[in-house]
Design a protein around this motif. Structure first.
Motif, mmCIF file in Angstrom:
data_model
loop_
_atom_site.group_PDB
_atom_site.id
_atom_site.type_symbol
_atom_site.label_atom_id
_atom_site.label_comp_id
_atom_site.label_asym_id
_atom_site.label_seq_id
_atom_site.Cartn_x
_atom_site.Cartn_y
_atom_site.Cartn_z
ATOM 1 N N ALA A 264 0.849 -1.266 0.059
ATOM 2 C CA ALA A 264 0.049 -0.013 -0.070
ATOM 3 C C ALA A 264 0.877 1.335 0.066
ATOM 4 C CB ALA A 264 -0.761 -0.058 1.226
ATOM 5 N N GLY A 265 1.826 1.052 0.808
ATOM 6 C CA GLY A 265 2.734 2.515 0.828
ATOM 7 C C GLY A 265 3.600 2.300 -0.461
ATOM 8 N N THR A 266 3.975 1.393 -1.165
ATOM 9 C CA THR A 266 4.744 1.483 -2.277
ATOM 10 C C THR A 266 4.014 2.201 -3.458
ATOM 11 O OG1 THR A 266 5.909 -0.472 -1.672
ATOM 12 C CG2 THR A 266 5.964 0.171 -3.924
ATOM 13 N N ALA A 267 2.495 1.361 -3.583
ATOM 14 C CA ALA A 267 1.791 2.058 -4.650
ATOM 15 C C ALA A 267 1.399 3.372 -4.420
ATOM 16 C CB ALA A 267 0.613 1.139 -4.282
ATOM 17 N N LEU A 268 1.128 3.952 -3.351
ATOM 18 C CA LEU A 268 0.783 5.310 -2.976
ATOM 19 C C LEU A 268 1.919 6.254 -3.497
ATOM 20 C CD1 LEU A 268 -1.188 7.538 -2.277
ATOM 21 C CD2 LEU A 268 -0.083 7.282 0.101
ATOM 22 N N VAL A 269 3.161 6.020 -2.831
ATOM 23 C CA VAL A 269 4.357 6.955 -3.268
ATOM 24 C C VAL A 269 4.507 7.018 -4.746
ATOM 25 C CG1 VAL A 269 4.851 7.036 -0.889
ATOM 26 C CG2 VAL A 269 6.129 5.337 -2.336
ATOM 27 N N CYS A 270 4.659 5.676 -5.191
ATOM 28 C CA CYS A 270 5.046 5.518 -6.760
ATOM 29 C C CYS A 270 4.155 6.277 -7.355
ATOM 30 C CB CYS A 270 5.099 3.781 -7.062
ATOM 31 S SG CYS A 270 6.710 2.987 -6.471
ATOM 32 N N GLY A 271 2.753 6.269 -7.252
ATOM 33 C CA GLY A 271 1.812 6.909 -7.951
ATOM 34 C C GLY A 271 1.946 8.287 -7.884
ATOM 35 N N LEU A 272 2.225 8.712 -6.586
ATOM 36 C CA LEU A 272 2.503 10.291 -6.526
ATOM 37 C C LEU A 272 3.748 10.710 -7.315
ATOM 38 C CD1 LEU A 272 1.733 10.533 -2.502
ATOM 39 C CD2 LEU A 272 0.414 11.332 -4.451
ATOM 40 N N GLY A 273 4.680 9.761 -6.976
ATOM 41 C CA GLY A 273 5.995 10.381 -7.684
ATOM 42 C C GLY A 273 5.824 10.522 -9.263
ATOM 43 N N PHE A 274 5.214 9.460 -9.851
ATOM 44 C CA PHE A 274 4.992 9.408 -11.294
ATOM 45 C C PHE A 274 3.984 10.818 -11.622
ATOM 46 C CE2 PHE A 274 2.275 8.521 -14.980
ATOM 47 C CZ PHE A 274 3.281 7.745 -15.864
ATOM 48 N N LEU A 275 3.018 11.228 -10.660
ATOM 49 C CA LEU A 275 2.208 12.329 -10.913
ATOM 50 C C LEU A 275 3.097 13.628 -10.870
ATOM 51 C CD1 LEU A 275 -1.257 11.421 -9.027
ATOM 52 C CD2 LEU A 275 -0.699 11.623 -11.614
ATOM 53 N N ALA A 276 4.003 13.763 -9.745
ATOM 54 C CA ALA A 276 4.651 14.741 -9.624
ATOM 55 C C ALA A 276 5.606 15.077 -10.497
ATOM 56 C CB ALA A 276 5.428 14.582 -8.091
ATOM 57 N N SER A 277 6.265 13.905 -10.888
ATOM 58 C CA SER A 277 7.145 14.202 -11.946
ATOM 59 C C SER A 277 6.655 14.921 -13.557
ATOM 60 C CB SER A 277 7.811 12.837 -12.585
ATOM 61 O OG SER A 277 8.592 12.307 -11.495
ATOM 62 N N GLY A 278 5.500 14.402 -13.525
ATOM 63 C CA GLY A 278 4.601 14.973 -14.648
ATOM 64 C C GLY A 278 3.859 16.298 -14.535
ATOM 65 N N ARG A 279 3.278 16.531 -13.421
ATOM 66 C CA ARG A 279 2.658 17.590 -13.127
ATOM 67 C C ARG A 279 3.347 18.638 -12.642
ATOM 68 N NH1 ARG A 279 -2.955 16.266 -12.302
ATOM 69 N NH2 ARG A 279 -3.694 14.826 -13.859
ATOM 70 N N LEU A 280 4.265 18.467 -11.816
ATOM 71 C CA LEU A 280 5.183 19.667 -11.169
ATOM 72 C C LEU A 280 6.113 19.727 -12.082
ATOM 73 C CD1 LEU A 280 4.785 18.698 -7.381
ATOM 74 C CD2 LEU A 280 3.417 20.245 -8.699
ATOM 75 N N PHE A 281 7.009 18.690 -12.823
ATOM 76 C CA PHE A 281 8.129 18.961 -13.427
ATOM 77 C C PHE A 281 8.190 18.883 -14.620
ATOM 78 C CE2 PHE A 281 8.848 17.445 -8.922
ATOM 79 C CZ PHE A 281 9.384 18.871 -8.320
ATOM 80 N N GLY A 282 7.081 18.445 -15.293
ATOM 81 C CA GLY A 282 6.965 18.450 -16.649
ATOM 82 C C GLY A 282 7.794 17.236 -17.512
ATOM 83 N N ARG A 283 7.811 16.196 -16.793
ATOM 84 C CA ARG A 283 8.618 15.123 -17.372
ATOM 85 C C ARG A 283 7.598 14.179 -18.313
ATOM 86 N NH1 ARG A 283 14.320 15.128 -16.693
ATOM 87 N NH2 ARG A 283 14.722 15.908 -14.354
ATOM 88 N N GLY A 284 8.346 13.431 -19.103
ATOM 89 C CA GLY A 284 7.924 12.495 -20.154
ATOM 90 C C GLY A 284 7.550 11.173 -19.321
#
Length: 351
Positions: A89-109
Motif C-alpha cells: 500500500a505504501g509502495t503503490a501510493l508513493v510510486c503513484g504520487l512520484g509519477f504524478l509529481a514528475s509529470g504535473r510539477l516538473f513536466g517530465r515525459g
C-alpha cells in the motif's frame, strides 16, 4: 500490551543500540564504494566510457544473474500476507504520487516519470535491507518477500513504462500505433534481461528444479558483482558532465534550472523517506492491526532509501540520470535518521 519492567526496558535498549550499530555497519559499504567510484572517476583511471560500460554490465549481465539466483531459490507463496499488504500500500501510493509529481510539477515525459516513480518508492532491500533486518528484526525473511514483490511486480511495471516512453530496443518512436505498442509489450520480456531473468527464476522455483552446481555457483559469483559495481557506477556519475551530443531530449532535461532540479529531488526523497513509511504505519497499524514485531518490519523496510537500480535504469534507457542519482544519495543520508527514529519508536514495544 506487555507490561514494562526494568529487565524488559534493558532488553529493548540493547535491541535499539544493536539496531543503530546495524545501520552504521550497513551504510558504511555504500558510502565507501560510492566514494571509490567518485575517486576513480576524478582520476580518469578507467577512461571516459567507464560509467556507460559498467552500467551496461550491471543492467545486462550482473543484475539479471543476481535476480535469477534470488528468485529461483525463493518460495513464491511467501509474500501473500497482511504485512506485504501494508508494505504494498505504501509502495503503490508513493510510486503513484512520484509519477504524478514528475509529470504535473516538473513536466517530465513518460519514461522520466517512471524513474520519478521508482525513486519515490523502490526501496534498497538487498544490500541495505538485509543487514538492517537481521540485526533489528532478528531475521531477513520479510526482506526476502519485499525483494520478490519488487522484482516480480514493481519492476515489470516500471520497465514497461520506460520501454513505452523511450521506444528502446524496437526502432520505433514513442507514440507509435496501438498495434506496435501492444507488440512491444508482448516482446518486452524477451528484450529485457531483468524481466527475462526474473521469469526464468520463477520457472525454476515453480517446478522445483535444481541447477548443476557449476552453473549455480557461476550465477552466484556473477550476481555478487551487481551491487558493488552499481555503487561504483553511481560514484562515477557524481563527476558531472554535459549531455551527450545529439540527444535533444536529454539535453533539454539536463538544462533544467538548478532550483527545479533540487525541488524534484526533495519531493522524491520526502515521498520515499517520510510518506512511504508513514503510509505503511497507518495501514499496518490502525487498519490491519499487525502485531508489533510485524509492524516494525513493515515500517522499517518502507523507510529504506531508494535503490541504486533507479539510477541504473535511467542510465540504460538514455534518460537524465541526475534526479535518480541525487535521490539515491540524498535518501540514503536522510534514511539514517528515519530508520533510527522508526527503530527507536517501534522497537521499544517489540517482543
Amino acid at each position: 500490551m506487555p507490561r514494562r519492567t526494568p529487565a524488559r526496558e534493558a532488553h529493548n535498549g540493547a535491541r535499539i543500540m544493536a539496531g543503530m550499530h546495524a545501520l552504521l555497519s550497513a551504510f558504511a559499504p555504500i558510502w565507501i564504494l560510492t566514494a571509490i567510484g567518485y575517486a576513480v572517476g576524478r582520476s580518469g583511471l578507467l577512461g571516459a566510457q567507464a560509467e556507460a560500460v559498467l552500467g551496461r554490465f550491471v543492467f545486462h549481465v550482473a543484475m539479471p544473474a543476481a535476480l535469477f539466483t534470488m528468485v529461483s531459490g525463493a518460495r513464491l507463496n511467501t509474500f501473500a500476507n497482511s504485512s506485504m499488504v501494508a508494505f504494498a500500500a505504501g509502495t503503490a501510493l508513493v510510486c503513484g504520487l512520484g509519477f504524478l509529481a514528475s509529470g504535473r510539477l516538473f513536466g517530465r515525459g513518460t519514461a522520466d516519470r517512471a524513474i520519478g516513480s521508482m525513486t519515490s518508492g523502490y526501496v534498497n532491500s538487498a544490500n541495505l535491507g538485509i543487514p538492517v533486518a537481521v540485526q533489528v528484526l532478528g531475521d531477513a525473511s520479510f526482506v526476502a518477500q519485499i525483494i520478490l514483490f519488487q522484482v516480480l511486480l514493481v519492476s515489470p511495471v516500471i520497465l514497461a513504462l520506460l520501454d513505452s516512453g523511450t521506444g528502446a530496443g524496437a526502432g520505433t518512436k514513442p507514440g507509435s500505433g496501438k498495434a506496435v505498442v501492444f507488440r512491444r509489450m508482448l516482446t518486452m520480456p524477451v528484450r529485457n534481461p531483468i524481466i527475462m531473468a526474473s521469469l526464468l527464476g520463477v520457472a525454476v522455483s515453480a517446478f522445483g528444479l535444481r541447477l548443476p552446481h557449476a552453473l549455480a555457483h557461476s550465477c552466484d559469483l556473477l550476481g555478487a558483482a551487481a551491487v558493488p559495481t552499481a555503487l561504483i557506477t553511481l560514484g562515477l556519475s557524481l563527476n558531472t558532465r554535459p549531455a551527450a551530443p545529439g540527444s535533444a531530449q536529454l539535453a533539454q532535461n539536463t538544462a533544467r534550472p538548478v532550483r527545479t532540479a533540487r525541488a524534484e529531488v526533495v519531493v522524491a526523497v520526502a515521498l520515499k523517506t517520510l510518506v512511504q513509511p508513514l503510509t505503511a504505519l497507518a495501514v499496518g497499524g490502525p487498519l490491519l492491526h499487525l502485531p508489533e514485531h510485524q509492524l516494525l518490519a513493515v515500517v522499517l523496510c518502507s523507510a529504506l532509501p531508494t535503490a541504486q537500480n533507479a539510477f541504473i535504469y535511467a542510465q540504460q534507457y538514455g534518460l537524465d540520470t541526475r534526479p535518480a542519482r541525487n535521490a539515491v544519495v540524498a535518501s540514503t543520508v536522510v534514511s539514517m535518521g528515519t530508520l533510527s527514529l522508526a527503530t527507536w519508536a517501534l522497537a521499544t514495544t517489540g517482543p
